[in-house]
Scaffold this active site. Structure first.
Site, short mmCIF file in Angstrom:
data_model
loop_
_atom_site.label_atom_id
_atom_site.label_comp_id
_atom_site.label_asym_id
_atom_site.label_seq_id
_atom_site.Cartn_x
_atom_site.Cartn_y
_atom_site.Cartn_z
N GLU A 166 0.80 -1.23 0.00
CA GLU A 166 0.00 0.00 0.00
C GLU A 166 0.83 1.28 0.00
N TYR A 168 3.32 2.03 2.17
CA TYR A 168 3.88 2.41 3.48
C TYR A 168 5.39 2.13 3.51
N ARG A 216 2.12 -8.79 4.41
CA ARG A 216 1.24 -8.25 3.37
C ARG A 216 2.11 -7.71 2.25
N HIS A 254 -1.53 3.87 -1.84
CA HIS A 254 -2.59 4.85 -1.60
C HIS A 254 -2.52 6.03 -2.57
N GLN A 341 -18.87 5.45 2.17
CA GLN A 341 -19.40 6.68 2.75
C GLN A 341 -19.33 6.73 4.28
P1 FAD Z 1 -36.77 7.13 -0.75
O1 FAD Z 1 -35.68 6.23 -1.15
O2 FAD Z 1 -37.10 8.23 -1.67
O3 FAD Z 1 -38.07 6.25 -0.49
C1 FAD Z 1 -39.33 6.80 -0.24
C2 FAD Z 1 -40.40 5.76 -0.57
O4 FAD Z 1 -41.65 6.19 -0.10
C3 FAD Z 1 -40.55 5.52 -2.06
O5 FAD Z 1 -40.40 4.14 -2.35
C4 FAD Z 1 -41.96 6.02 -2.35
O6 FAD Z 1 -42.59 5.27 -3.39
C5 FAD Z 1 -42.66 5.82 -1.03
N1 FAD Z 1 -43.82 6.67 -0.79
C6 FAD Z 1 -43.91 8.02 -0.91
N2 FAD Z 1 -45.16 8.43 -0.57
C7 FAD Z 1 -45.85 7.34 -0.22
C8 FAD Z 1 -47.19 7.12 0.24
N3 FAD Z 1 -48.03 8.11 0.46
N4 FAD Z 1 -47.59 5.85 0.48
C9 FAD Z 1 -46.73 4.81 0.31
N5 FAD Z 1 -45.46 4.97 -0.11
C10 FAD Z 1 -45.02 6.22 -0.37
N6 FAD Z 1 -27.33 7.80 -1.40
C11 FAD Z 1 -26.21 7.42 -0.87
O7 FAD Z 1 -26.04 7.48 0.33
N7 FAD Z 1 -25.19 6.93 -1.63
C12 FAD Z 1 -25.31 6.83 -2.96
O8 FAD Z 1 -24.36 6.38 -3.62
C13 FAD Z 1 -26.51 7.22 -3.55
N8 FAD Z 1 -26.66 7.16 -4.88
C14 FAD Z 1 -27.84 7.54 -5.42
C15 FAD Z 1 -27.96 7.47 -6.80
C16 FAD Z 1 -29.14 7.85 -7.39
C17 FAD Z 1 -29.25 7.78 -8.87
C18 FAD Z 1 -30.23 8.29 -6.58
C19 FAD Z 1 -31.52 8.68 -7.22
C20 FAD Z 1 -30.08 8.39 -5.22
C21 FAD Z 1 -28.89 8.04 -4.63
N9 FAD Z 1 -28.68 8.14 -3.27
C22 FAD Z 1 -27.52 7.72 -2.73
C23 FAD Z 1 -29.68 8.77 -2.39
C24 FAD Z 1 -30.45 7.72 -1.61
O9 FAD Z 1 -31.03 6.78 -2.49
C25 FAD Z 1 -31.50 8.43 -0.78
O10 FAD Z 1 -30.85 9.26 0.15
C26 FAD Z 1 -32.37 7.44 -0.02
O11 FAD Z 1 -33.02 6.58 -0.91
C27 FAD Z 1 -33.43 8.17 0.81
O12 FAD Z 1 -34.17 7.21 1.47
P2 FAD Z 1 -35.67 7.46 1.94
O13 FAD Z 1 -36.12 6.18 2.49
O14 FAD Z 1 -35.72 8.65 2.80
O15 FAD Z 1 -36.48 7.84 0.64
P1 NAP Z 2 -27.31 17.54 -4.42
O1 NAP Z 2 -26.08 16.77 -4.28
O2 NAP Z 2 -27.69 18.50 -3.37
O3 NAP Z 2 -27.17 18.34 -5.79
C1 NAP Z 2 -28.19 19.10 -6.34
C2 NAP Z 2 -27.62 19.91 -7.50
O4 NAP Z 2 -28.67 20.65 -8.08
C3 NAP Z 2 -26.56 20.85 -7.06
O5 NAP Z 2 -25.41 20.58 -7.84
C4 NAP Z 2 -27.12 22.24 -7.33
O6 NAP Z 2 -26.04 22.91 -7.93
C5 NAP Z 2 -28.29 22.00 -8.27
N1 NAP Z 2 -29.46 22.83 -7.97
C6 NAP Z 2 -30.05 23.01 -6.76
N2 NAP Z 2 -31.11 23.82 -6.89
C7 NAP Z 2 -31.21 24.15 -8.19
C8 NAP Z 2 -32.10 24.95 -8.95
N3 NAP Z 2 -33.11 25.60 -8.39
N4 NAP Z 2 -31.88 25.07 -10.27
C9 NAP Z 2 -30.86 24.43 -10.85
N5 NAP Z 2 -29.98 23.65 -10.20
C10 NAP Z 2 -30.16 23.50 -8.87
O7 NAP Z 2 -28.54 16.60 -4.64
P2 NAP Z 2 -28.73 15.36 -5.56
O8 NAP Z 2 -27.74 15.31 -6.67
O9 NAP Z 2 -30.15 15.38 -5.92
O10 NAP Z 2 -28.43 14.15 -4.62
C11 NAP Z 2 -29.28 13.89 -3.50
C12 NAP Z 2 -28.50 13.22 -2.41
O11 NAP Z 2 -28.17 11.91 -2.81
C13 NAP Z 2 -27.20 13.94 -2.16
O12 NAP Z 2 -27.26 14.70 -0.98
C14 NAP Z 2 -26.17 12.86 -2.04
O13 NAP Z 2 -25.68 12.77 -0.72
C15 NAP Z 2 -26.91 11.58 -2.37
N6 NAP Z 2 -26.13 10.91 -3.42
C16 NAP Z 2 -24.89 10.51 -3.13
C17 NAP Z 2 -24.14 9.91 -4.10
C18 NAP Z 2 -22.76 9.43 -3.80
O14 NAP Z 2 -22.06 9.01 -4.67
N7 NAP Z 2 -22.32 9.45 -2.58
C19 NAP Z 2 -24.64 9.75 -5.37
C20 NAP Z 2 -25.91 10.19 -5.64
C21 NAP Z 2 -26.64 10.79 -4.65
P3 NAP Z 2 -26.00 24.45 -8.26
O15 NAP Z 2 -26.84 25.12 -7.22
O16 NAP Z 2 -24.60 24.90 -8.27
O17 NAP Z 2 -26.55 24.53 -9.64
FE1 SF4 Z 3 -18.17 0.95 4.03
FE2 SF4 Z 3 -20.51 -0.06 4.75
FE3 SF4 Z 3 -20.31 1.29 2.45
FE4 SF4 Z 3 -19.24 -1.15 2.74
S1 SF4 Z 3 -21.41 -0.62 2.79
S2 SF4 Z 3 -18.25 0.59 1.84
S3 SF4 Z 3 -18.54 -1.08 4.85
S4 SF4 Z 3 -20.00 2.11 4.51
#
Ligand code: FAD
Ligand code: NAP
Ligand code: SF4
Length: 671
Positions: A166, A168, A216, A254, A341
């Site tokens: 790694e 080190y 390692r 690293h 994360q």
């Molecule tokens: P949600 O996942 O939005 O779930 C809410 C659920 O409630 C939905 O299934 C919806 O259908 C249901 N619902 C809403 N209203 C009602 C109702 N009235 N009755 C019954 N059901 C209802 N996060 C990370 O930490 N790491 C990542 O790498 C990451 N990558 C992402 C990539 C993408 C493309 C996207 C879109 C998101 C990503 N996220 C990531 C974000 C992460 O998925 C969200 O933070 C997380 O899913 C939020 O969880 P939640 O349960 O609050 O809401």
């Molecule tokens: P986000 O990370 O907060 O990004 C939202 C983006 O939208 C920002 O880049 C912002 O940039 C833009 N924005 C905000 N308001 C806007 C407006 N009114 N008009 C135009 N642009 C606007 O949110 P997200 O991409 O929706 O992701 C949601 C959450 O999912 C994040 O908080 C993240 O933690 C999680 N997530 C994590 C990963 C991961 O790899 N760890 C991957 C996907 C999602 P500007 O304001 O500069 O334009």
């Molecule tokens: Fe780390 Fe848990 Fe994500 Fe695996 S799932 S990379 S152990 S935070």
């Protein structure tokens, strides 16, 4: 039904027999520096030993002051800590486990004020240039390894792992990249390998024969000026002769610019490099990196690429991994999704590690799920990560739980995330929770967009709203036009963007969308090696090809943000850099400081640095953040129903699944 006979075999090391082929690899968790850290580490490791880990390796401990990583003021060496370490070894032995102390001298990677190294060459990932070790200091360092190993033996450890990879200190002596010495410790290969071999030899002399010494070894440095294959195999043979009982693999320094553990790395994608060792030595060898499922472990061991597998993060995700394999409960394994994360990204900023999918990890003494004193009828609305985590923990506590989900699938936004190249493991989290819902008799109602009135009428004792978020629609003229798509439409396959796309918003989802539009899932090691310039068969130092590999995509993508700060600054520290490089290689256009003026059939009209432009695209995909979806909340409160908000429904800003899952669990533990 699949069997796991290869990875469940014992492994006989002569003086000791390991109970299976699953090792928990070394991880620095931050508990090392925490208050009550040794008690907490004892509970953490004991749970993994009880969960079937045949061999555990601790986080790195430096043999002396100079070699400390420098992560925290309380970082310790072995001296005067023997009694404390006994807490750990006793706890592990009570559960029939074996544990090795990792001895790690960080060399030029030390983050304290006066790092040392073979030569005074600054590392690209450390702002401090190291001081060159004098000859007498080198001899003392070797003695320090030996005396620390002896202290580890006195503390009850079953052996040590000597960290020789790694990047080190030991790597720094081995590689011409970092060792420019002209004395007996540097220059040609014979001199560069001397330090590593002296350390193994002296440790063996100190601890005697019937004690494990694992070395390692870096099977792939992935940096220019790293070791060639011939050097690596020669070192492996010499390490065996010097007294090593096992060889663990290390992949990449690293400072390497090749991803080695993130989700885009194919499963078990580096076991081919460990295989070469296996053919060169007679002691057991261990494969590592991106092994997160027993099928992968079984495949590696049954085809003879390694004798054992090392998994680190998967043991954070599930402390009973091997136990579940032994009992055929594969579906109930909580799988590490390689997000980094809640583990590496936290440790890198000096915080304690835990796990996104298992918030109990490293908090074994702090979070415990206890049976409910008086079971209640509880509704959980929404089956995203927050709702799933809450409903399963409520069920585990003995509450009668009904879960309502508007769509026909569990998982919420994780189903969209799983469509991104490199994130397909996110499906495993949904599979895990599905199994848990069954195990704890949660009554799941899919396709039920439940209303507040129904919830009130049903007379639940408590309601948990985990209804997630609503995507934000920015106020731009033309945003309702036919060429504009929401991210969910695109990722679910409902709408297919054209060949020229502008993405509005460059947050986590915007970056993921770019990867979705231009990236590919790596089918196997060859595919991945081709993308990142790894030489699978060549003899180049460090295992890197010399030419720069570019894979310009056929689709033209503009990733836009309004602010003019660095792109991707909110992405994970350990993963964001690789995502940025991957997109750059594919020719993504990053448009910062954009003001969106309008959308029409010509494309997206913007103003940038005072100049008006048209991004001539056929599709605009909106990834502009989210707002809370808490439609039901006010009505429920008005109906006097005890109501709780979690996940996106609670706070959409900066929401991630780590917060959603943790909040769900912590709430469940209180109700
Ligand atoms: P949600 O996942 O939005 O779930 C809410 C659920 O409630 C939905 O299934 C919806 O259908 C249901 N619902 C809403 N209203 C009602 C109702 N009235 N009755 C019954 N059901 C209802 N996060 C990370 O930490 N790491 C990542 O790498 C990451 N990558 C992402 C990539 C993408 C493309 C996207 C879109 C998101 C990503 N996220 C990531 C974000 C992460 O998925 C969200 O933070 C997380 O899913 C939020 O969880 P939640 O349960 O609050 O809401
Ligand atoms: P986000 O990370 O907060 O990004 C939202 C983006 O939208 C920002 O880049 C912002 O940039 C833009 N924005 C905000 N308001 C806007 C407006 N009114 N008009 C135009 N642009 C606007 O949110 P997200 O991409 O929706 O992701 C949601 C959450 O999912 C994040 O908080 C993240 O933690 C999680 N997530 C994590 C990963 C991961 O790899 N760890 C991957 C996907 C999602 P500007 O304001 O500069 O334009
Ligand atoms: Fe780390 Fe848990 Fe994500 Fe695996 S799932 S990379 S152990 S935070």
């Amino acid at each position: 039904m699949k069997t796991y006979t290869s990875c469940l075999q014992t492994l006989d090391l002569g003086h000791v027999v390991l109970k299976n082929r699953f090792m928990m690899g070394s991880m620095h968790t931050g508990l090392e520096e925490a208050e009550n850290g040794f008690q907490r580490m004892a509970a953490f490791y004991a749970e993994r030993a009880a969960g079937g880990a045949a061999l555990i390796v601790t986080g790195g401990v430096s043999p002396n002051e100079a070699g400390k990583l420098g992560l925290g003021p309380a970082e310790r060496t072995m001296v005067s800590m023997v009694d404390k370490h006994r807490l750990i070894t006793d706890a592990v032995h009570q559960h029939d486990g074996k544990i090795l102390l990792q001895l790690l001298h960080a060399g030029r990677y030390s983050k304290h004020d006066s790092p040392v190294a073979p030569s005074p060459i600054q590392s690209p990932i450390n702002r401090i240039t190291p001081r060159e070790l004098a000859s007498d200091e080198i001899l003392q360092t070797i003695e320090d390894f030996a005396s620390s190993a002896l202290l580890a033996k006195q503390a009850g450890y079953d052996g040590v792992e000597i960290m020789g990879s790694e990047g080190y200190l030991i790597s720094q002596f081995l590689a011409a990249r970092t060792n420019h010495r002209e004395d007996e410790w540097g220059g040609n290969w014979l001199k560069r390998k001397k330090f590593a071999l002296k350390v193994i030899d002296k440790v063996r002399q100190a601890v005697g024969s019937n004690w494990i010494i694992m070395f390692r070894i870096s099977v792939l440095d992935l940096v220019e000026g790293g070791l060639t294959q011939d050097e690596i195999l020669d070192l492996a043979r010499d390490a065996e002769t010097a007294g090593a009982s096992l060889l663990d693999s290390g992949i990449g320094w690293h400072e390497s610019r090749v991803p080695t553990i993130m989700g885009s790395v194919p499963h078990g994608g580096f076991s081919w490099a460990t295989r070469r060792l296996k053919d060169a030595v007679s002691i057991p060898v261990i494969a590592c990196n991106r092994i997160n499922h027993p099928d992968i472990a079984e495949d590696i061991i049954s085809k003879g690429d390694a004798d054992m597998v090392s998994m680190a993060r998967p043991w954070l995700a599930d402390g009973a991994f091997a136990h579940k394999v032994q009992n055929g409960k594969i579906e109930s394994i909580n799988t590490c999704i390689a997000c980094n994360q809640a583990c590496l990204d936290l440790v890198f900023v000096g915080k304690e590690a835990t796990c996104l999918v298992n918030p109990r990890a490293c908090r074994e003494t702090l979070i415990n799920i206890q049976p409910a004193r008086s079971p209640k009828r509880i509704a959980v609305v929404g089956a995203g990560p927050a709702g799933l985590s809450c409903a399963t923990a409520l069920g585990e506590r003995g509450h009668r739980v009904t879960m309502f989900e508007a769509s026909s699938n569990l998982g919420g936004q994780f189903n969209l995330a799983a469509a991104i190249p490199g994130k397909d493991d996110y499906r495993q989290t949904v599979r895990y929770f599905q199994q848990q819902l069954q195990q704890y008799n949660v009554d799941v109602r899919l396709d039920r967009h439940v209303s507040a009135a129904t919830l009130i009428e049903s007379g639940f004792d408590e309601v948990v709203l985990a209804t997630g978020i609503n995507p934000r629609t920015p106020n731009i003229p033309g945003i309702d036009g036919p060429n504009v798509m929401a991210y969910a439409e695109v990722l679910s396959g409902q709408s297919i963007p054209g060949r020229r796309v502008a993405i509005i918003g460059a947050g986590g989802i915007g970056f993921d969308m770019a990867e979705f539009l231009v990236g590919t899932t790596h089918e196997g090691p060859e595919d991945f090696a081709n993308e990142w310039g790894i030489g699978l068969s060549n003899e180049m130092p460090g295992g890197l090809l010399t030419e720069n590999v570019l894979h310009e995509a056929e689709r033209k993508v503009f990733l836009c943000q309004r602010n003019d700060q660095r792109f991707g600054r909110t992405l994970g520290k350990s993963t964001g850099w690789a995502l940025r490089i991957s997109l750059e290689k594919r020719g993504i256009n990053f448009i910062g400081g954009a003001r969106y003026i309008a959308i029409d059939e010509q494309g997206l009209h913007i103003e940038q640095a005072g100049e008006q432009k048209i991004l001539a695209v056929d599709t605009i995909v909106v990834c502009a953040g989210q707002t809370e979806n808490r439609d039901l909340y006010n009505e429920l409160i008005a109906g006097a129903v005890p109501t709780h908000l979690i996940g996106g429904a609670d706070l959409a800003a900066e929401l991630d699944a780590k917060r959603a899952i943790e909040q769900g669990l912590l709430l469940a533990n209180k109700l």
